[in-house]
Design a protein around this motif. Structure first.
Motif, PDB file in Angstrom:
ATOM      1  N   ARG A  45      95.171  40.434  72.229  1.00  0.00           N
ATOM      2  CA  ARG A  45      94.734  40.188  73.489  1.00  0.00           C
ATOM      3  C   ARG A  45      94.788  38.549  73.689  1.00  0.00           C
ATOM      4  NH1 ARG A  45      92.617  45.184  72.606  1.00  0.00           N
ATOM      5  NH2 ARG A  45      90.489  44.452  71.891  1.00  0.00           N
ATOM      6  N   LEU A  46      94.226  37.812  72.595  1.00  0.00           N
ATOM      7  CA  LEU A  46      93.926  36.448  72.735  1.00  0.00           C
ATOM      8  C   LEU A  46      95.468  35.962  73.023  1.00  0.00           C
ATOM      9  CD1 LEU A  46      91.685  35.783  69.402  1.00  0.00           C
ATOM     10  CD2 LEU A  46      91.097  35.503  72.089  1.00  0.00           C
ATOM     11  N   GLU A  47      96.431  36.291  72.294  1.00  0.00           N
ATOM     12  CA  GLU A  47      97.708  35.750  72.558  1.00  0.00           C
ATOM     13  C   GLU A  47      98.003  36.068  73.840  1.00  0.00           C
ATOM     14  OE1 GLU A  47     100.730  37.109  70.032  1.00  0.00           O
ATOM     15  OE2 GLU A  47      99.375  36.925  67.996  1.00  0.00           O
ATOM     16  N   LYS A  48      97.732  37.238  74.514  1.00  0.00           N
ATOM     17  CA  LYS A  48      98.171  37.606  75.936  1.00  0.00           C
ATOM     18  C   LYS A  48      97.614  36.783  76.779  1.00  0.00           C
ATOM     19  CE  LYS A  48      99.119  41.373  79.113  1.00  0.00           C
ATOM     20  NZ  LYS A  48      98.937  42.920  79.179  1.00  0.00           N
ATOM     21  N   ALA A  49      96.134  36.384  76.485  1.00  0.00           N
ATOM     22  CA  ALA A  49      95.407  35.544  77.537  1.00  0.00           C
ATOM     23  C   ALA A  49      95.868  34.247  77.333  1.00  0.00           C
ATOM     24  CB  ALA A  49      94.034  35.691  77.266  1.00  0.00           C
ATOM     25  N   LEU A  50      96.341  33.682  76.419  1.00  0.00           N
ATOM     26  CA  LEU A  50      96.681  32.455  76.119  1.00  0.00           C
ATOM     27  C   LEU A  50      98.116  31.827  76.057  1.00  0.00           C
ATOM     28  CD1 LEU A  50      94.111  31.476  73.254  1.00  0.00           C
ATOM     29  CD2 LEU A  50      94.051  30.795  75.415  1.00  0.00           C
ATOM     30  N   LYS A  51      98.905  33.149  76.361  1.00  0.00           N
ATOM     31  CA  LYS A  51     100.296  32.937  76.466  1.00  0.00           C
ATOM     32  C   LYS A  51     100.808  32.352  75.406  1.00  0.00           C
ATOM     33  CE  LYS A  51     100.546  34.656  80.899  1.00  0.00           C
ATOM     34  NZ  LYS A  51     100.960  35.801  80.932  1.00  0.00           N
ATOM     35  N   THR A  52     100.429  32.718  74.092  1.00  0.00           N
ATOM     36  CA  THR A  52     101.048  32.146  72.845  1.00  0.00           C
ATOM     37  C   THR A  52     101.613  33.269  72.110  1.00  0.00           C
ATOM     38  OG1 THR A  52      99.195  32.566  71.589  1.00  0.00           O
ATOM     39  CG2 THR A  52      99.216  30.466  72.616  1.00  0.00           C
ATOM     40  N   LYS A  53     102.530  32.938  71.112  1.00  0.00           N
ATOM     41  CA  LYS A  53     103.169  34.019  70.293  1.00  0.00           C
ATOM     42  C   LYS A  53     103.182  33.740  68.809  1.00  0.00           C
ATOM     43  CE  LYS A  53     107.023  34.828  73.703  1.00  0.00           C
ATOM     44  NZ  LYS A  53     108.401  34.873  74.005  1.00  0.00           N
ATOM     45  N   GLY A  54     102.535  34.872  68.216  1.00  0.00           N
ATOM     46  CA  GLY A  54     102.291  34.753  66.649  1.00  0.00           C
ATOM     47  C   GLY A  54     101.052  34.087  66.129  1.00  0.00           C
ATOM     48  N   ASN A  55     100.791  34.001  64.965  1.00  0.00           N
ATOM     49  CA  ASN A  55      99.635  33.447  64.383  1.00  0.00           C
ATOM     50  C   ASN A  55      99.690  32.008  64.525  1.00  0.00           C
ATOM     51  OD1 ASN A  55      98.811  35.937  63.806  1.00  0.00           O
ATOM     52  ND2 ASN A  55      98.778  35.732  61.670  1.00  0.00           N
ATOM     53  N   GLY A  71     101.137  29.985  66.818  1.00  0.00           N
ATOM     54  CA  GLY A  71     100.871  29.473  67.921  1.00  0.00           C
ATOM     55  C   GLY A  71      99.484  29.732  68.466  1.00  0.00           C
ATOM     56  N   LEU A  72      98.761  30.818  68.174  1.00  0.00           N
ATOM     57  CA  LEU A  72      97.463  31.002  68.196  1.00  0.00           C
ATOM     58  C   LEU A  72      96.670  29.908  67.783  1.00  0.00           C
ATOM     59  CD1 LEU A  72      95.683  33.146  69.971  1.00  0.00           C
ATOM     60  CD2 LEU A  72      95.412  34.433  67.914  1.00  0.00           C
ATOM     61  N   ALA A  73      96.787  29.809  66.449  1.00  0.00           N
ATOM     62  CA  ALA A  73      96.117  28.886  65.501  1.00  0.00           C
ATOM     63  C   ALA A  73      96.247  27.553  66.099  1.00  0.00           C
ATOM     64  CB  ALA A  73      96.781  28.600  64.307  1.00  0.00           C
ATOM     65  N   LYS A  74      97.253  27.083  66.630  1.00  0.00           N
ATOM     66  CA  LYS A  74      97.522  25.819  67.312  1.00  0.00           C
ATOM     67  C   LYS A  74      96.701  25.652  68.413  1.00  0.00           C
ATOM     68  CE  LYS A  74     101.253  23.138  67.250  1.00  0.00           C
ATOM     69  NZ  LYS A  74     102.391  22.439  67.540  1.00  0.00           N
ATOM     70  N   VAL A  75      96.708  26.542  69.253  1.00  0.00           N
ATOM     71  CA  VAL A  75      95.849  26.520  70.793  1.00  0.00           C
ATOM     72  C   VAL A  75      94.477  26.198  70.287  1.00  0.00           C
ATOM     73  CG1 VAL A  75      95.451  27.558  72.684  1.00  0.00           C
ATOM     74  CG2 VAL A  75      97.736  27.373  71.881  1.00  0.00           C
ATOM     75  N   LEU A  76      94.086  27.104  69.413  1.00  0.00           N
ATOM     76  CA  LEU A  76      92.544  27.430  68.998  1.00  0.00           C
ATOM     77  C   LEU A  76      92.048  26.312  68.098  1.00  0.00           C
ATOM     78  CD1 LEU A  76      92.364  31.171  68.624  1.00  0.00           C
ATOM     79  CD2 LEU A  76      91.487  29.603  70.741  1.00  0.00           C
ATOM     80  N   GLY A  77      93.068  25.365  67.353  1.00  0.00           N
ATOM     81  CA  GLY A  77      92.531  24.550  66.535  1.00  0.00           C
ATOM     82  C   GLY A  77      92.098  25.069  65.047  1.00  0.00           C
ATOM     83  N   ILE A  78      92.604  26.117  64.846  1.00  0.00           N
ATOM     84  CA  ILE A  78      92.154  26.934  63.599  1.00  0.00           C
ATOM     85  C   ILE A  78      93.445  27.178  62.677  1.00  0.00           C
ATOM     86  CG2 ILE A  78      90.231  27.958  64.527  1.00  0.00           C
ATOM     87  CD1 ILE A  78      91.880  30.466  64.816  1.00  0.00           C
ATOM     88  N   SER A  79      93.158  27.427  61.416  1.00  0.00           N
ATOM     89  CA  SER A  79      94.202  27.652  60.453  1.00  0.00           C
ATOM     90  C   SER A  79      94.812  29.271  60.675  1.00  0.00           C
ATOM     91  CB  SER A  79      93.679  27.623  59.153  1.00  0.00           C
ATOM     92  OG  SER A  79      92.925  28.384  58.727  1.00  0.00           O
TER      93      SER A  79
END
Length: 200
Positions: free
Chosen positions: A22-32, A34-42
């Protein structure tokens, strides 16, 4: 009104992959990644959420504040991503056109909803010329009212291909443009400026 005599029982918070999807859907990212880059986490942090079925509450609140996505939808999987009947929705959120790159083209996706306070914190002024573009897993805000390159990052078209590059105006109707850590000079007539990146 809540009656203070009644207990508030824990909700059935979801975790792990249910949350990250759901975080990926809300942020329009794909895969761990893409999500990590947008959120600034590993990516290892996201893997830990999956292995332990954890609920990353701070991240969920951050995404809620940035996108306006419903907290109930994010952590409980209930209802819609955006609560359309919220009396504050019209005032506190804004839908922006969202684009991604595909084979040198700019492809329009579903609009993204942002909290106005989040945009204000990034000094982004909302206008009819404002769009959001996905670049290497990040979201950048582009003002389409800019059609000439002076200095900064721009959304441009060269020989039919669209990209975001750093440009610097030079004397003699020339423009310095960065390509993969190298700089080349082009005639400004060879570049069509589609907008300027105003925040990322």
């Amino acid at each position: 009104m809540f009656d203070g005599q009644h207990k508030i029982h824990p909700f059935a918070y979801q975790g792990g992959k249910d949350i990250t999807q759901r975080l990926e859907k809300a942020l329009k990212t794909k895969g761990n990644m893409g999500l990590a880059k947008v959120l600034g986490i590993s990516r290892a942090t996201i893997s830990t959420w999956h292995q332990r079925n954890q609920t990353p509450f701070e991240v969920v609140v951050r995404v809620h504040l940035a996108t306006g996505a419903s907290l109930k939808w994010l952590i409980l999987g209930e209802g819609e991503m955006y609560v359309s009947d919220d009396s504050n929705a019209g005032r506190n959120t804004v839908n922006l056109p969202y684009f991604s790159f595909k084979d040198g083209d700019l492809v329009e996706e579903e609009k993204l909803q942002f909290d106005r306070r989040y945009l204000e914190s990034k000094r982004v002024l909302v206008s009819d010329n404002l769009i959001v573009v996905a670049k290497n897993g990040d979201l950048v805000f582009v003002d389409k009212s800019f059609d000439k390159a002076i200095s900064g990052q721009y959304l441009i078209k060269i020989d039919g291909d669209v990209s975001i590059n750093s440009l610097q105006k030079l004397p003699g109707n020339k423009v310095a443009i960065e390509f993969s850590n190298s700089t080349v000079q082009l005639d400004e007539r060879d570049i069509e400026v589609l907008g300027k990146v105003i925040s990322n």
